[in-house]
Scaffold this active site. Structure first.
Site, PDB file in Angstrom:
ATOM      1  N   HIS A 155       0.698  -1.333  -0.049  1.00  0.00           N
ATOM      2  CA  HIS A 155      -0.144   0.145  -0.098  1.00  0.00           C
ATOM      3  C   HIS A 155       0.780   1.332  -0.024  1.00  0.00           C
ATOM      4  O   HIS A 155       0.531   2.278   0.503  1.00  0.00           O
ATOM      5  CB  HIS A 155      -1.109  -0.172   1.111  1.00  0.00           C
ATOM      6  CG  HIS A 155      -1.610  -1.362   1.543  1.00  0.00           C
ATOM      7  ND1 HIS A 155      -3.057  -1.266   0.700  1.00  0.00           N
ATOM      8  CD2 HIS A 155      -1.415  -2.448   1.845  1.00  0.00           C
ATOM      9  CE1 HIS A 155      -3.363  -2.469   1.150  1.00  0.00           C
ATOM     10  NE2 HIS A 155      -2.490  -3.339   1.864  1.00  0.00           N
ATOM     11  N   SER A 276      17.615  20.232 -16.554  1.00  0.00           N
ATOM     12  CA  SER A 276      16.732  20.977 -17.071  1.00  0.00           C
ATOM     13  C   SER A 276      17.274  22.445 -17.919  1.00  0.00           C
ATOM     14  O   SER A 276      18.277  22.901 -17.664  1.00  0.00           O
ATOM     15  CB  SER A 276      15.871  21.584 -16.024  1.00  0.00           C
ATOM     16  OG  SER A 276      15.200  22.812 -16.207  1.00  0.00           O
ATOM     17  N   LYS A 282      18.608  21.041 -11.688  1.00  0.00           N
ATOM     18  CA  LYS A 282      17.747  19.671 -12.048  1.00  0.00           C
ATOM     19  C   LYS A 282      18.563  18.479 -12.323  1.00  0.00           C
ATOM     20  O   LYS A 282      19.624  18.710 -13.102  1.00  0.00           O
ATOM     21  CB  LYS A 282      16.663  19.874 -12.832  1.00  0.00           C
ATOM     22  CG  LYS A 282      15.262  20.699 -12.608  1.00  0.00           C
ATOM     23  CD  LYS A 282      14.805  20.077 -11.103  1.00  0.00           C
ATOM     24  CE  LYS A 282      14.173  18.485 -11.481  1.00  0.00           C
ATOM     25  NZ  LYS A 282      12.967  18.607 -11.974  1.00  0.00           N
ATOM     26  N   GLU A 289      11.878   7.413 -16.835  1.00  0.00           N
ATOM     27  CA  GLU A 289      10.681   7.716 -17.124  1.00  0.00           C
ATOM     28  C   GLU A 289      10.403   7.593 -18.557  1.00  0.00           C
ATOM     29  O   GLU A 289       9.021   6.944 -18.697  1.00  0.00           O
ATOM     30  CB  GLU A 289      10.873   9.344 -16.753  1.00  0.00           C
ATOM     31  CG  GLU A 289      10.895  10.025 -15.522  1.00  0.00           C
ATOM     32  CD  GLU A 289      11.500  11.415 -15.592  1.00  0.00           C
ATOM     33  OE1 GLU A 289      10.485  12.127 -15.712  1.00  0.00           O
ATOM     34  OE2 GLU A 289      12.621  11.617 -15.307  1.00  0.00           O
TER      35      GLU A 289
END
Ligand code: ARG
Length: 471
Positions: A155, A276, A282, A289
């Site tokens: 969970h 970035s 970043k 991803e």
């Protein structure tokens, strides 16, 4: 000149020609098409349909085409629709009209079905190697940092501590099943439709079994209608690719979370991260991803292929031409995803301290403490209740479970209506194994079953995986 143009007058509408051609993508089948053609020429020879000279000329021509495909010097003519007609025209340009005999007893329908099976067979073999590379990368990380302790979750909440190696080996299990599915698919796909003709079976006494054997097939398709129109193997391959992508995607999801500084469990190598354009701070786990993202495409391809087939009457229908972009793209996507994930995983930096600290949060050893009480004769339900009470106290006090003092624990045991628990409290002091179970190492050691996270079990599992992978 259109190869099928005998009955037609005038020229094709350019829109129609462009819409129906497949050469832009089916040239990927060129080597398979040539291999099948050579075997077919031998088959025609066995059936006494070609002289020895003709066979020699045809095979020489096909071999020279193969060399040009291999070195990339062949040019594809879009006006020739597909790879089959391109190669036949190129063959005739090289060896003259005898090239017109290669299509005896053959249709593009059994030809393309054969090519697709040959293509899939070698692609599955390549992919199997890539899945193994991915497994090696996971096992390599398990060898390097596997004794780190991870907060195992259910969970998405802290549940029980597990060895990092145990977690990584779970993915190795998934990938092994993926290999098994691809092997199953390969076995069913590895039969030859050649000789099925357009749909009714070739009109010549071809020894289909002999030609199949020459191409390394395990046998022949048993029904000509099915032989030209079966694309089950494409669906099976896509389904196995999609599931493998789903496994990679789950791992990718974990890596992205783990590398968030709030977790800080792992850090991707600079060589597997991007920045970035605006935010100088970043560092993004882009490859993970994108693997997660690209799984969508591969999943979609299964639906596309099933939908393509569902309304098709027997036998070959042109719709089937569209199996190729889906299959080729899915295989290439899986291959690239396996490679990038293997590299990313192999170069992860693991922060054991952060992992360990997180593994201790959320009272993750509570189950092990309850198990220790059960070993002292307390019923599991009573043990669960006692430890639940202790978790509540620790939470209110803002301390970890193993920081509770003896008096608190003794009081909780005494308050239980379980006789064995009361007796433990009466004995004074807290049994040492309770203290041990409350610690991460002790808790893990208790999960000592086949497939459990007890270090000695994980060591065995890791040794097995290493042996299998030759690491
Ligand atoms: N390019 C076609 C395909 O991939 C080859 C088979 C065409 N057959 C036909 N009868 N038009 O499906």
């Amino acid at each position: 000149m259109r190869m099928w143009g005998g009955r037609f007058q005038g020229t094709s509408d350019e829109r129609m020609a462009e819409f129906t051609r497949s050469i832009d993508f089916d040239h990927a089948l060129a080597l398979d098409d040539i291999a099948a053609s050579i075997a077919h020429v031998h088959g025609l020879q066995r059936a006494d349909l070609l002289t020895e000279d003709e066979v020699e000329t045809l095979v020489r021509g096909l071999a020279s085409l193969r060399a040009d495909v291999e070195n990339g010097s062949i040019t594809w003519d879009p006006s020739l629709e597909d790879v089959h007609m391109n190669l036949e025209v190129a063959l005739r340009a090289r060896i003259g009209p005898v090239g017109g005999k290669v299509h005896t007893g053959r249709s593009r329908n059994d030809q393309v079905a054969t090519d697709m099976r040959l293509w899939l067979r070698r692609t599955l073999d390549d992919l199997d190697g890539s899945v193994v590379e991915m497994e090696k990368s996971l096992v390599g990380l398990a060898v390097r940092d596997g004794d780190a302790i991870l907060p195992g979750m259910t969970h998405i909440q802290p549940a029980q501590p597990v060895l990092f190696a145990h977690h990584l080996l779970a993915y190795v299990e998934m990938l092994e099943r993926d290999r098994g599915r691809m092997t199953d698919c390969r076995r069913r796909a590895n039969v030859s439709p050649l000789g099925s003709g357009a749909l009714a079976g070739a009109g010549y006494p071809l020894d289909r079994e002999a030609t199949a054997a020459e191409l390394g097939f395990e046998g022949v398709t048993a029904n000509s209608l099915d032989g030209v129109s079966d694309r089950d193997f494409v669906v099976e391959a896509l389904a196995s690719f999609a599931l493998c992508m789903v496994h990679l995607s789950r791992l990718a999801e974990e890596i992205t979370w783990w590398s968030n500084p709030r977790f800080g469990f792992v850090s991707a190598a600079d060589s597997f991260s991007t920045g970035s354009s605006m935010m100088p701070n970043k560092k993004n786990p882009d490859p993970a991803e994108l693997v997660r993202g690209k799984s969508a495409r591969v999943i979609g391809s299964v639906t596309a292929m099933l939908t393509l087939l569902k309304g098709l009457p027997l036998a070959y229908q042109k719709d089937m031409q569209d199996d190729k972009p889906a299959l080729f793209d899915a295989a290439a996507t899986l291959e690239a995803s396996l490679m990038v994930m293997a590299g990313m995983v192999a170069t992860l930096t693991v922060n054991r301290d952060r992992m360990r600290a997180a593994a201790g949060e959320g009272f993750t050893t509570a189950t092990a403490v309850a198990d220790a009480l059960v070993r002292r004769g307390v019923t599991f339900r009573a043990a669960h209740h006692v430890v639940g009470g202790l978790v509540g106290e620790a939470e209110r006090a803002g301390v970890a479970l193993d920081a509770l003092d003896d008096a608190t624990i003794a009081a909780a045991l005494a308050a239980s209506d379980d006789a064995a628990a009361k007796k433990l409290a009466g004995d004074g002091g807290v049994p040492a194994e309770l203290r041990k179970a409350a610690e991460l190492e002790g808790a893990m050691a208790g999960c000592d079953v086949t497939g459990g996270t007890a270090p000695r079990r994980v060591e065995l599992a890791l040794a097995k995986a290493r042996e299998r992978l030759g690491l």
